[in-house]
Design a protein around this motif. Structure first.
Motif, short mmCIF file in Angstrom:
data_model
loop_
_atom_site.label_atom_id
_atom_site.label_comp_id
_atom_site.label_asym_id
_atom_site.label_seq_id
_atom_site.Cartn_x
_atom_site.Cartn_y
_atom_site.Cartn_z
N VAL A 57 0.83 -1.25 -0.05
CA VAL A 57 -0.11 0.14 -0.02
C VAL A 57 0.97 1.15 -0.17
CG1 VAL A 57 -1.73 1.16 1.33
CG2 VAL A 57 -1.85 -1.14 1.09
N THR A 58 0.80 2.11 -0.90
CA THR A 58 1.49 3.40 -1.17
C THR A 58 1.02 4.17 0.08
OG1 THR A 58 1.67 2.80 -3.41
CG2 THR A 58 2.25 5.05 -2.73
N ASP A 59 -0.14 4.03 0.37
CA ASP A 59 -0.74 5.33 1.35
C ASP A 59 -2.08 4.69 1.81
OD1 ASP A 59 -0.75 7.60 2.99
OD2 ASP A 59 -1.26 8.98 1.55
N GLY A 60 -2.43 5.16 2.93
CA GLY A 60 -3.84 4.88 3.47
C GLY A 60 -3.84 3.67 4.49
N GLU A 61 -5.12 2.92 4.85
CA GLU A 61 -4.89 2.09 5.75
C GLU A 61 -5.89 0.78 5.42
OE1 GLU A 61 -6.18 1.85 10.34
OE2 GLU A 61 -4.97 3.62 9.90
N ILE A 62 -5.55 -0.42 5.81
CA ILE A 62 -6.45 -1.36 5.49
C ILE A 62 -6.53 -2.07 6.83
CG2 ILE A 62 -6.90 -3.84 4.35
CD1 ILE A 62 -5.10 -2.70 1.94
N ALA A 63 -7.90 -2.46 7.30
CA ALA A 63 -8.19 -2.86 8.57
C ALA A 63 -9.08 -4.19 8.35
CB ALA A 63 -8.66 -2.14 9.52
N ILE A 64 -8.79 -5.30 9.16
CA ILE A 64 -9.46 -6.42 9.08
C ILE A 64 -10.01 -6.76 10.73
CG2 ILE A 64 -9.57 -8.93 8.62
CD1 ILE A 64 -7.82 -8.66 6.30
N LYS A 65 -11.34 -6.87 10.81
CA LYS A 65 -11.84 -7.05 12.11
C LYS A 65 -11.31 -6.24 12.91
CE LYS A 65 -14.06 -11.25 11.85
NZ LYS A 65 -15.47 -11.44 12.32
N GLY A 66 -11.21 -4.93 12.78
CA GLY A 66 -10.74 -3.81 13.54
C GLY A 66 -9.11 -3.55 13.73
N ARG A 67 -8.30 -4.56 13.01
CA ARG A 67 -6.97 -4.60 13.15
C ARG A 67 -6.34 -4.11 12.02
NH1 ARG A 67 -2.95 -8.96 12.51
NH2 ARG A 67 -4.31 -10.16 11.50
N ASP A 68 -5.48 -3.23 12.18
CA ASP A 68 -4.62 -2.54 11.06
C ASP A 68 -3.73 -3.63 10.60
OD1 ASP A 68 -3.03 -0.86 9.18
OD2 ASP A 68 -2.85 0.67 10.87
N VAL A 69 -4.01 -3.78 9.16
CA VAL A 69 -3.30 -5.01 8.63
C VAL A 69 -2.34 -4.39 7.45
CG1 VAL A 69 -4.67 -6.67 9.47
CG2 VAL A 69 -5.17 -5.70 7.09
#
Length: 355
Positions: A57-69
């Motif tokens: 990921v160049t920028d931004g955030e991905i979360a699964i079940k509330g956990r930043d992955v």
């Protein structure tokens, strides 16, 4: 941040100076079946691979079940991915292919046997466990690939065009199998396809992508019946919506092919003379209306219960009509087409929907 499902927050992807995913924001509910759909090169597979951790990921955030992955290794994200290619080990039996990932994690043998048996039962491949991939049909191999994902018991399943290597009949039956699988397992599933029929039949939520941006996201019926722009209107539907050049005449009227038709909009932001696009779905057109658009039938396509009339307006614009019941129509005939006013769509010159 929600502790359920999958969240993408201002996610961007660049290759050098070229940005291919442009600030995508999505909130995918836990247990939903979400389909990313769009033309080739729209960024759907790139977005899926970013969720999987196979693309940085160049920028931004991905979360699964509330956990930043965002920066977590793929093996630690709680996901399992099914690819377009089956990627099975040809020298191993189906049983060993299903068990391989768990063996690499040093899972207890009794647990492995239990999970393999459960996955085989769900997919109805118990009788194939001792065969090798070369002895299986394409559909059977795809079931094994899905089974390999099931045994991992992931929080999220990711499918990257899993049916594109199958023939048309098998694609239909596998669509039904995947829909049944989602109903039985209840996991979040994110599915990539360029086939909008797959998207419409499988999804709880469709995400329509173009050039690395989300054009519209919502339930299939909403996206189909209430498109936000001309791109979505033209992409979702088979055959596609007729998108016809027209001119806004004011007072709820548009001119199309020299004829004036009613448009069920206020026309806010439009002035008489503005170019607009007049949208009509083939199934909403009524052949033989007493008052409507004149068209000449060029080609008739007979599909049993349904006929498609490929027509031209008097100014040469093409138009498709779905025709089920009524008198015979032949190539060369001139017909009059009506449409309920609440089924008429107007888009401005930039393609945005005018409501």
């Amino acid at each position: 941040m929600s502790d359920n499902g999958v969240q993408l927050i201002e996610v961007r992807k660049s290759y050098g100076s070229m940005e291919v995913i442009h600030g995508v924001n999505l909130s995918i509910p836990d247990g939903a079946f979400v389909v990313f759909v769009g033309p080739s090169g729209c960024g759907k597979s790139t977005l899926l691979r970013m969720i999987a951790g196979l693309e940085e990921v160049t920028d931004g955030e991905i979360a699964i079940k509330g956990r930043d992955v965002t920066d977590v290794d793929p093996s630690q994200r709680g996901i399992a991915m099914v690819f377009q290619s089956y990627a099975l080990y040809p020298h191993m039996t189906v049983r060993d292919n299903l068990a391989f990932g768990l063996k690499m994690q040093r899972t207890d043998k009794a647990v492995i046997d239990e999970r393999v048996a459960a996955a085989a039962a769900i997919l109805k491949i118990e009788q194939l466990l001792d065969r090798r991939p070369g002895q299986l049909s394409g559909g059977q191999r795809q079931r094994v690939a899905i089974g390999r994902a099931i045994v991992r018991q992931p929080e999220v399943f990711l499918f990257d065009e899993p049916l594109s290597n199958l023939d048309a009949e098998l694609r239909v039956s596998m669509r039904v199998e995947i829909a049944r699988l989602h109903r039985e397992l209840g996991n979040t599933m994110i599915y990539v396809t360029h086939d909008q029929t797959e998207a419409m039949t499988l999804a709880d939520v469709i995400v329509v992508l173009r050039d690395g941006r989300v054009e519209q996201a919502g339930p299939p019926r909403t996206v189909y019946e209430d498109p936000d722009n001309a791109f979505v209107a033209g992409f979702i539907g088979s055959p596609r919506m007729n998108l016809l050049d027209a001119v806004w005449r004011g007072n709820g009227k548009v001119e199309i092919a020299g004829q004036v038709e009613a448009a069920p909009i206020s026309g806010a932001g439009l002035v008489p003379g503005d170019k607009v696009t007049f949208g009509l779905r083939p199934e909403h057109l009524i052949v033989g209306a007493t008052d409507g658009i004149m068209a000449r039938v060029d080609v008739l396509e007979y599909l049993g219960g349904t006929r498609y009339l490929y027509c031209q307006l008097t100014d040469g614009q093409p138009l498709i009509v779905e025709y089920r019941d009524g008198p015979d129509v032949r190539s060369g005939d001139t017909i009059t087409l009506g449409c309920p006013e609440n089924r008429r769509y107007i888009f401005n010159e930039s393609g945005a929907r005018i409501r």
